[in-house]
Design an enzyme around this catalytic site. Structure first.
Site, PDB file in Angstrom:
ATOM      1  CG  HIS A  12       1.739  -1.518 -15.614  1.00 26.27           C
ATOM      2  ND1 HIS A  12       1.546  -2.772 -15.141  1.00 26.27           N
ATOM      3  CD2 HIS A  12       2.662  -1.663 -16.592  1.00 26.27           C
ATOM      4  CE1 HIS A  12       2.276  -3.732 -15.811  1.00 26.27           C
ATOM      5  NE2 HIS A  12       3.170  -3.069 -16.426  1.00 26.27           N
ATOM      6  N   GLY A  27       0.804  -1.181   0.021  1.00 25.98           N
ATOM      7  CA  GLY A  27       0.064   0.092  -0.022  1.00 25.98           C
ATOM      8  C   GLY A  27       0.700   1.424   0.204  1.00 25.98           C
TER       9      GLY A  27
END
Length: 203
Positions: free
Chosen positions: A106, A12
């Site tokens: 990404h 995270g």
């Protein structure tokens, strides 16, 4: 104010960059939910520390029902879904309900080194093996494909001759932490116009 749900699978750190930018006033939005597809993901702990509502789902248990379960949780409650290191594939009705309102980060310059099986350290290993001189990250819209949606923002880093995949990953991650909040701000500040694959940002 823009309401978002952040989906995570692991540590995270990209979620943390969003939380930090909200807290500093740089990002004008609220995180309504942080949802993990894996029990025990550290991203959930980050969200709890920030006082954000968390939901842990088990992708192995839910299997093909995972995306529909998430849709049931967020429909009518958030404006934007943010994939921040989320490894499950989004599919089904959620793509229609949130068309052009799901974004993903990404760790490569799409369309290079993306698609099925390209995630995490594998991406950086492939970049080095190919001999690339630059690398980077991409924030894009999520569609029916894998990493095939229209590109919102890209940030570039130099690939150095003595880079290991771990060192390169760290350098790219620093740019991810800038790119993802920036992309969210385009939605929050209503600066984004989407015309097919062409995304225009108001200055």
């Amino acid at each position: 104010m823009l309401k978002i749900a952040v989906l995570v699978s692991g540590g995270g750190s990209n979620l943390q960059s969003i939380i930090d930018d909200i807290n500093s006033g740089a990002l004008n939005c609220t995180i309504e939910y942080v949802i993990s597809d894996r029990i025990g993901a550290y991203g959930i702990e980050r969200a709890k520390k920030a006082g954000i509502k968390t939901i842990e789902l088990d992708r192995k248990e839910l299997k093909s029902d995972l995306s529909n379960t998430i849709l049931g949780l967020v429909k009518g409650k958030v404006d934007l879904i943010v994939l921040a290191g989320y490894l499950s594939i989004i599919s089904g009705d959620i793509l229609k309900e949130f068309k052009n309102r799901i974004i993903n980060i990404h760790p490569s310059l799409i369309p290079s080194f993306c698609g099925q099986g390209m995630y995490g350290i594998k991406v950086h290993e492939a970049v080095l093996e190919y001999g690339c001189k630059i690398a980077g990250c991409t924030v894009h819209l999520v569609d029916e494909g894998t990493d095939t949606g229209a590109i919102i923002i890209q940030k570039v880093v130099e690939v150095k001759e003595d880079d290991s995949s771990e060192v390169l990953q760290k350098r790219v991650l620093e740019q991810e932490h800038k790119a993802l909040p920036e992309a969210i701000s385009y939605f929050a500040d209503e600066k984004i116009t989407i015309e097919g694959r062409q995304i225009k940002i108001k200055k």
